[in-house]
Design an enzyme around this catalytic site. Structure first.
Site, PDB file in Angstrom:
ATOM      1  N   ASP A   1     -28.340 -20.649  16.445  1.00 42.78           N
ATOM      2  CA  ASP A   1     -29.637 -21.315  16.583  1.00 42.78           C
ATOM      3  C   ASP A   1     -29.698 -22.397  15.522  1.00 42.78           C
ATOM      4  O   ASP A   1     -29.299 -22.204  14.381  1.00 42.78           O
ATOM      5  CB  ASP A   1     -30.799 -20.331  16.468  1.00 42.78           C
ATOM      6  CG  ASP A   1     -30.938 -19.717  15.089  1.00 42.78           C
ATOM      7  OD1 ASP A   1     -29.912 -19.588  14.379  1.00 42.78           O
ATOM      8  OD2 ASP A   1     -32.066 -19.353  14.702  1.00 42.78           O
TER       9      ASP A   1
ATOM     10  N   HIS B   1       0.867  -1.180   0.000  1.00 40.52           N
ATOM     11  CA  HIS B   1       0.000   0.000   0.000  1.00 40.52           C
ATOM     12  C   HIS B   1       0.905   1.231   0.000  1.00 40.52           C
ATOM     13  O   HIS B   1       1.848   1.320   0.777  1.00 40.52           O
ATOM     14  CB  HIS B   1      -0.888  -0.042   1.242  1.00 40.52           C
ATOM     15  CG  HIS B   1      -1.435   1.279   1.669  1.00 40.52           C
ATOM     16  ND1 HIS B   1      -2.297   2.004   0.885  1.00 40.52           N
ATOM     17  CD2 HIS B   1      -1.253   2.007   2.801  1.00 40.52           C
ATOM     18  CE1 HIS B   1      -2.614   3.118   1.515  1.00 40.52           C
ATOM     19  NE2 HIS B   1      -1.993   3.147   2.683  1.00 40.52           N
TER      20      HIS B   1
ATOM     21  N   TYR C   1      -6.113   9.090   1.595  1.00 44.39           N
ATOM     22  CA  TYR C   1      -6.231   9.661   2.930  1.00 44.39           C
ATOM     23  C   TYR C   1      -5.006  10.531   3.204  1.00 44.39           C
ATOM     24  O   TYR C   1      -3.964  10.392   2.549  1.00 44.39           O
ATOM     25  CB  TYR C   1      -6.400   8.575   4.003  1.00 44.39           C
ATOM     26  CG  TYR C   1      -5.234   7.619   4.150  1.00 44.39           C
ATOM     27  CD1 TYR C   1      -4.081   8.000   4.850  1.00 44.39           C
ATOM     28  CD2 TYR C   1      -5.291   6.333   3.628  1.00 44.39           C
ATOM     29  CE1 TYR C   1      -3.014   7.123   5.003  1.00 44.39           C
ATOM     30  CE2 TYR C   1      -4.232   5.453   3.783  1.00 44.39           C
ATOM     31  CZ  TYR C   1      -3.089   5.852   4.474  1.00 44.39           C
ATOM     32  OH  TYR C   1      -2.036   4.994   4.622  1.00 44.39           O
TER      33      TYR C   1
END
Length: 816
Positions: free
Chosen positions: A545, A228, A259
């Site tokens: 469940d 990256h 960013y």
């Protein structure tokens, strides 16, 4: 409490956090080993830019990030905080992103983190470097900020040492010794280049080296290191004289995969928009051979060209600066973007805490410490993170590489909750797949299975039907055919492909006692009985469940939720060999035949009595449907008369064709998962992993009927007895009068101005003519008739708590 002998492999932010958290709970027979020098041993933590954005669609990840913020804010090294709380700002430069920020605001609000949507002027006031003309709006989280990762490692290891933890740097792990014992393989020691360290528990926190370490115990870790890009500008004139490292919020420009963060008079720029650059774990340089550090590769400037161009557009001040340095830094990616946490299913005592970024590191350290010390995690719901969640095909190297690279590409993309993953597809197809394609099946994916969401052939059902058209977002991966299929199921009969349901065979002389111990209900009943039960953790939280069908004295078939159920069974199986557990999913298939005409379709195909007296609700029998041997179970998750029909994969197509021909005279159709979801919510049936998870108990989830306290002891019983007296939240059914008001899940629920809960499952109720949303609410608000609002993008949708089930409360259609 000294605790067992623990070896933590890896002293980055995760290993350091775990050492600190474990030792704070009284375990101090702990050794931390790392091949590199501390506190910057050369893994991803050592070069990480440290941005902590808490916004995530995952409740667990947001809560882990929040804990990381809290903990790092409390840590200091040399009088300096390990966290700079400058806030986080995500900006939109396209209308689509602006809408997405509203959705993200809903997530973070639902998970209890303060956030605010901003207009362009407010964005620029917070971050004056932004070009006002490019920005359409923003999302501000004031508690976000910059974690000083290396300092955080130092601070946490220092605290751990003070409690007696041994920390060994420059110790390369060569092997993990394990041997057979009464309960199977178990770790015994860790072999390093400087000697052997005895161990009862080994935790792999090795980051990008995780797959290499896991291989030492024969474990296949679905993780890929990918490079990256992170670059730093030279001096930016607009930042001249900035004496504090960071004063502006950390910034995301997700429309361009970028960013940003301050570093005095320079800016750091991170980029996800370049081509995926995976690195094989065995090709990562050693600590001694790496040019800078093993996790840092040479910067490929050509891959960064678009990032630099987009940066100068959004932040015009950078046009007066140059790029001064850059790296291709390695980070861990997984096939579903979630961490890998938990114990190996093959080798007891070998645990992993992998694919964890700085953002969630302290939270993961706490989660793992609770899990190890208590046997469960009480602070975070970890079902999405459990390393054993994957199916076998999802561990194939080519699959892992393809999906991990795709997740890198999509890390900042706007992804719809129903959006299926890309290649490789298809992976798993039911025996009826070709027939479904002929009917124009529109397929999404479930555990690798191609599962129809609806069938284009059913477009002929639409004329004369009033099918509400939902809003733009909810109408993606949707068709009005979904509503028509749901209505026709209620009116006539439909075939549903239920093959993606996990099927587990439990056999042996100890099978009944084993299942009694693991479940809340009484499964030790007559052959032919089917029982809906829960499995609980020791703290009383719901693990799953399941339905348990007794097909013989020592033969049970379990309908489960995924691979975690298989692993749970395996871990609790008696060591004496009295129980055999087998995942039979791949070799079998299932069709749900449901609707008021279902008996008219099925009875003529068998010589067995399928009347209400011949096979009652929640009973099973083995029979033949035409020439196909079938296990028939009378149960229905759409709230209609009908059966689940199981056969072997080789007979599946014949079963489909037999049922199809018999159903056509009654107007029968094939129906997809979209209709199924609407019908099950009208009936109030819960979905594990969505409506309830490990953090919820049966009383909160509305499943107290599945708990039989009169039976002998079962896992979680003692905790459940304590929890029964203190129910403070409930899973409640909300209805929206406008059936077009369809939400998607994870939206905040408001009582006036206050966020009081969040949505789990939602759909349009095509039978009742209303929108449906199940939500977790404070118990005092979960009263029928209570008016509430659901936050949906920039809207407040009016809703009311309803009595459930919404459809057929007398159960007359199911039991008829």
């Amino acid at each position: 409490m000294a605790g067992p002998q623990v070896v933590i492999i890896g002293a980055g932010v995760v290993g350091a956090a775990l050492a600190d958290e474990l030792s704070s709970r009284g375990w101090n027979r702990i050794t931390v080993v790392d091949q590199g020098p501390l506190p910057a041993p050369g893994g991803s933590s050592s070069h990480a830019p440290g941005l902590v954005f808490q916004v995530s669609p995952s409740k667990a990840l947001t809560e882990m990030a929040r804990y990381t913020v809290e903990k790092f804010s409390s840590l200091e090294v040399d009088g300096h905080s390990c966290f700079q709380q400058v806030g986080g700002l995500e900006v939109a430069t396209t209308p689509e992103r602006l809408v997405e920020l509203r959705r993200r605001h809903g997530w973070v609000t639902a998970w209890g983190v303060e956030a605010r949507l901003l207009d362009p002027d407010e964005c620029v006031a917070l971050h004056p470097l932004l070009d006002r003309e490019r920005v359409l709006g923003g999302l501000h989280v004031p508690t976000d900020g910059l974690a000083r990762a290396v300092a955080g490692v130092d601070a946490q290891l220092t605290r751990a040492r003070e409690r007696g933890v041994r920390v060994l740097e420059r110790h390369e792990v060569l092997d993990i010794r394990h041997e057979d014992g009464p309960e199977g393989e178990r770790v015994t020691s860790v072999l390093t280049d400087q000697g052997e360290i005895p161990a009862d528990v080994v935790v792999c926190c090795a980051g990008i080296w995780g797959p290499k370490v896991a291989r030492m115990v024969g474990m296949n870790l679905p993780l890929t290191p990918l490079a990256h890009q992170l670059a730093w500008t030279g001096p930016v004139p607009a930042l001249a004289g900035q004496s504090v490292e960071a004063v502006r919020p950390i910034l995301r420009h997700q429309d361009a995969d970028l960013y940003y963060r301050d570093r005095f008079d320079r800016l750091g720029i991170g980029f996800y928009g370049h081509r995926p650059m995976p690195v094989a774990v065995d090709d990562i340089a050693s600590v001694d051979d790496a040019e800078e550090m093993p996790s840092v590769l040479r910067f490929t400037e050509g891959d960064f060209a678009e990032a630099w161009a987009q940066t100068r557009e959004l932040l015009p001040c950078t046009r007066e600066a140059t790029l001064e340095e850059g790296i291709n830094g390695l980070f861990s990616f997984t096939t579903d973007g979630m961490p890998l946490l938990g114990e190996s299913p093959q080798v007891k005592g070998f645990w992993v805490a992998e694919a964890v970024w700085v953002t969630h590191s302290a939270g993961v350290g706490r989660a793992m410490a609770e899990w190890l010390v208590d046997g469960y995690c009480s602070t975070f719901d970890l079902h999405e993170c459990d390393v054993n969640r994957f199916e076998e095909h999802q561990l194939a190297p080519d699959y892992v590489l393809a999906r991990d690279c795709q997740n890198f590409v999509e890390v900042y993309d706007i992804l719809h909750p129903l959006q299926p993953p890309g290649d490789p597809r298809p992976m798993r197809t039911s025996p009826f797949h070709e027939r479904q394609r002929e009917l124009g099946g529109v397929f999404l994916e479930a555990s690798g299975w191609e599962r129809p969401q609806w069938y284009e052939a059913n477009a002929s059902l639409l004329p004369g039907r009033d099918i509400p058209i939902p809003n733009t977002w909810a109408s993606r991966f949707w068709s009005p055919i979904v509503g028509a299929e749901a209505q026709v199921t209620r009116e006539r009969v439909a075939l549903f492909d239920m093959t993606a349901l996990k099927r587990i065979e439990v056999t042996g002389r100890g099978a009944a006692a084993f299942l009694q111990r693991l479940t809340t209900g009484n499964v030790d009943r007559a052959v032919g009985s089917v029982t809906y039960v829960l499995m609980l953790d020791e703290d009383g939280g719901i693990r799953s469940d399941i339905t348990v069908a007794r097909l013989g004295r020592d033969h049970f078939q379990v309908g489960g939720n995924g691979n975690l159920d298989v692993v749970w069974f395996d871990r609790h199986a008696p060591a004496d060999g009295s129980v055999t557990i087998r995942d039979i999913t791949a070799g079998t298939c299932c069709i749900g035949l449901w609707g008021p005409k279902a008996r008219d379709v099925l009875q003529p195909l068998t010589r067995d009595d399928l009347s209400n007296e011949g096979l009652r609700y929640f009973q099973a029998k083995r029979t033949h449907i035409g020439t196909v041997p079938v296990t028939v179970m009378r149960l229905s998750y759409v709230g209609e008369l009908g059966w689940e029909l199981y056969t072997t994969a080789d007979m599946g197509l014949k079963l489909w064709d037999t049922l199809w021909e018999a159903a056509r005279p009654y107007g029968g159709i094939a129906a997809g998962r979209g209709a199924f979801n609407s019908l099950r919510l009208e009936k109030g049936y819960r979905s594990f992993g969505t409506d309830m998870t490990y953090e919820h108990d049966p009383y909160e989830a509305g499943l107290a009927f599945a708990v039989k306290t009169a039976k002998a002891d079962f896992i979680g019983r003692a905790a459940l007895e304590r929890r029964a007296t203190d129910v403070t939240r409930l899973l409640a059914c909300l209805t929206l009068d406008d059936p077009r008001s369809v939400v998607m899940g994870r939206e905040p629920v408001y009582d006036g101005a206050h966020c009081v809960g969040y949505v789990t499952s939602a759909a349009c109720g095509y039978t009742i003519g209303k929108g449906i949303a199940y939500a977790w609410l404070p118990a005092d608000l979960a009263t029928p008739g209570r008016a509430l609002d659901i936050g949906y993008f920039d809207q407040r949708l009016h809703a009311a708590v309803a009595e459930e089930p919404l459809f057929d409360p007398a159960m007359s259609r199911l039991r008829g």
